[in-house]
Structure formats: structure tokens, C-alpha cells
Design a protein around this motif. Structure first.
Motif, PDB file in Angstrom:
ATOM      1  N   LEU A  97       1.107  -1.140   0.015  1.00 39.19           N
ATOM      2  CA  LEU A  97      -0.269  -0.363  -0.231  1.00 39.19           C
ATOM      3  C   LEU A  97       0.795   0.802   0.262  1.00 39.19           C
ATOM      4  CD1 LEU A  97      -2.368  -1.112   2.719  1.00 39.19           C
ATOM      5  CD2 LEU A  97      -3.283  -1.363  -0.163  1.00 39.19           C
ATOM      6  N   GLU A  98       2.067   1.293   0.554  1.00 41.50           N
ATOM      7  CA  GLU A  98       2.973   2.469   0.299  1.00 41.50           C
ATOM      8  C   GLU A  98       3.482   2.240  -0.806  1.00 41.50           C
ATOM      9  OE1 GLU A  98       6.078   1.309   3.822  1.00 41.50           O
ATOM     10  OE2 GLU A  98       4.868   3.007   4.947  1.00 41.50           O
ATOM     11  N   HIS A  99       3.208   1.783  -1.985  1.00 41.94           N
ATOM     12  CA  HIS A  99       4.010   1.594  -3.163  1.00 41.94           C
ATOM     13  C   HIS A  99       2.790   2.725  -4.426  1.00 41.94           C
ATOM     14  CE1 HIS A  99       7.412  -0.396  -2.291  1.00 41.94           C
ATOM     15  NE2 HIS A  99       7.621   0.002  -3.554  1.00 41.94           N
ATOM     16  N   VAL A 100       1.549   2.813  -3.929  1.00 45.14           N
ATOM     17  CA  VAL A 100       1.002   3.225  -4.780  1.00 45.14           C
ATOM     18  C   VAL A 100       0.077   4.905  -3.708  1.00 45.14           C
ATOM     19  CG1 VAL A 100      -0.265   1.140  -5.224  1.00 45.14           C
ATOM     20  CG2 VAL A 100      -1.660   1.553  -3.322  1.00 45.14           C
ATOM     21  N   PRO A 101      -0.504   5.301  -4.312  1.00 44.48           N
ATOM     22  CA  PRO A 101      -1.003   6.705  -3.258  1.00 44.48           C
ATOM     23  C   PRO A 101      -1.678   6.869  -2.146  1.00 44.48           C
ATOM     24  CG  PRO A 101      -2.249   7.396  -5.731  1.00 44.48           C
ATOM     25  CD  PRO A 101      -1.687   5.727  -5.795  1.00 44.48           C
ATOM     26  N   PRO A 102      -1.587   7.387  -1.123  1.00 48.53           N
ATOM     27  CA  PRO A 102      -2.120   7.028  -0.004  1.00 48.53           C
ATOM     28  C   PRO A 102      -3.777   6.948   0.215  1.00 48.53           C
ATOM     29  CG  PRO A 102      -0.730   8.902   0.202  1.00 48.53           C
ATOM     30  CD  PRO A 102      -0.571   8.800  -1.094  1.00 48.53           C
ATOM     31  N   SER A 103      -4.347   5.697   0.580  1.00 48.01           N
ATOM     32  CA  SER A 103      -5.224   5.576   1.123  1.00 48.01           C
ATOM     33  C   SER A 103      -6.306   5.218   2.762  1.00 48.01           C
ATOM     34  CB  SER A 103      -5.554   4.194  -0.224  1.00 48.01           C
ATOM     35  OG  SER A 103      -4.739   3.339   0.441  1.00 48.01           O
TER      36      SER A 103
END
Length: 222
Positions: A97-103
Motif C-alpha cells: 500500500l505504500e507503493h500506491v497513492p495514500p489511501s
């Protein structure tokens, strides 16, 4: 609305009719069943549904549900003593999840890492991860994670011997969850107030919160 055993049974029935299709609808059913199974202490069933959801999210190449389900695998795994699996799943969820935009999902991953650090009595890290989870949960309007992050921050403080501060965060978590009818988070707050104050030998307070927890859990099938 509080009939969590019935909800779990309905989701299980729906999944029996959903077949093995690799589609988002089945993923949503698996996630919902895993949640309700966990609420009603069907931990093996919850783990199995989470693992199926993880495999399906990998097949669909969907990083957000993959990270989400890996994060949520931690709690039923801990309940059955599968601590190594919980730690591995939590670390993988954060890495994905840190490799995609904050969510919203990243906030969930952070709060379950806070949970694991609290259980290991890495209390400063429990607070730190909880605060990171709280910031994202508030940004994305995720009420469940806000309530749980307040809980984990409070429990980490409580387990560090900061009884008044920790109990204050836990009561905030309880009140926040109660305003939004989040049954499991209300129960979480009662449970951690009872067990945490008990560990600090605040026995009168511990007994009070234990009684509150038992009554609420019985009423809401938790």
C-alpha cells in the motif's frame, strides 16, 4: 444491526452460491464474511475467507483490496496463535500500500501494525503507528479506523503504565464508536479498558469495564 451470527450465516450461504468465479462481487462477499465470522469468534473461517480474498485480489491484480485483506488477516491469526503469519501479512500489506497513492486501506494497514506492536508491548511503536493510522483515517473519513486507532493509541499508553492518558483515549474511542453504531469498536474499547486496567492493577475499574463489555457483547452477538 447487531445480529452478527445471522449475518455470518447469510454471507456463508451467499458464498456457497457464488461459485469460484474470479470477480469483484465474490471478493466483496469474502471480505464481508471474513469480517462477520471474526466478530462471532469463528476465527478459522475468517482466516480461510481472508486467504481466499487475498488470492483473488492477487488474481485480479488489485493492490488496494490485496493490502486491505492482508492487513485484516492479522487479527484472526493472532486469535489462533498464528503470530508469525500475522506479522508477515501486516508487513506485506504496508509494503504494497505504500507503493500506491495514500489511501483508506493504508490507514487500516497502519492500525493493524499498531495492534501487533501493542501486543508485543512495543508501546512507543504502538502509539506511533496508531497516530499514523489516525491521520489517514481522518483524512479519508474512515470512521471504523478512527475508532480503532484511538483504541490502539490508548491501549499502548495504558500498557506503558500511563493509565489515565490511555484510559482517556479508550473512552474517546468508545464514545466515537457509539455515536456511529460501530458495535465491534465499542466492544473493543470496553475490552481493552477492562484488560488494560487489570494489567495495571486498577482492579475496581477493570471489573467495571469487564461487566460493561460482557453485557454489550451478549446483546450484540459478539
Amino acid at each position: 444491526v447487531g445480529s452478527h451470527r445471522e449475518a455470518a450465516a447469510h454471507y456463508a450461504a451467499a458464498l456457497r452460491h457464488a461459485g469460484e468465479t474470479a470477480d469483484p462481487d465474490r471478493l466483496a462477499l469474502l471480505e464481508a464474511y471474513a469480517h462477520e465470522a471474526h466478530l462471532t469468534a469463528q476465527y478459522a473461517e475468517s482466516i480461510d475467507a481472508r486467504r481466499q480474498a487475498i488470492d483473488l485480489a492477487r488474481t485480479l491484480d488489485e493492490p488496494l483490496p490485496l493490502g486491505y485483506n492482508l492487513a485484516r488477516l492479522a487479527q484472526p491469526s493472532i486469535a489462533l496463535g498464528l503470530n508469525d503469519e500475522a506479522e508477515e501479512a501486516s508487513r506485506e500489506s504496508i509494503a504494497i500500500l505504500e507503493h500506491v497513492p495514500p489511501s483508506r486501506e493504508l490507514g487500516i494497514a497502519f492500525v493493524f501494525q499498531s495492534y501487533l506492536r501493542m501486543l508485543s508491548r512495543d508501546n512507543a511503536d504502538g502509539v506511533r503507528w496508531g497516530e499514523r493510522a489516525l491521520e489517514l483515517a481522518e483524512r479519508f473519513g474512515d470512521d471504523d479506523t478512527v475508532a480503532y486507532a484511538l483504541n490502539m493509541i490508548g491501549t499502548s499508553h495504558l500498557m506503558a503504565g500511563e493509565t489515565a492518558l490511555g484510559s482517556d483515549f479508550l473512552r474517546r474511542s468508545r464514545d466515537y464508536a457509539a455515536e456511529r453504531d460501530l458495535h465491534f469498536r465499542i466492544a473493543n474499547a470496553y475490552s481493552m479498558l477492562a484488560s488494560g486496567q487489570g494489567e495495571m492493577y486498577e482492579l475496581e475499574g477493570s471489573e467495571h469495564w469487564a461487566r460493561e463489555y460482557l453485557a454489550f457483547a451478549a446483546e450484540h452477538e459478539l
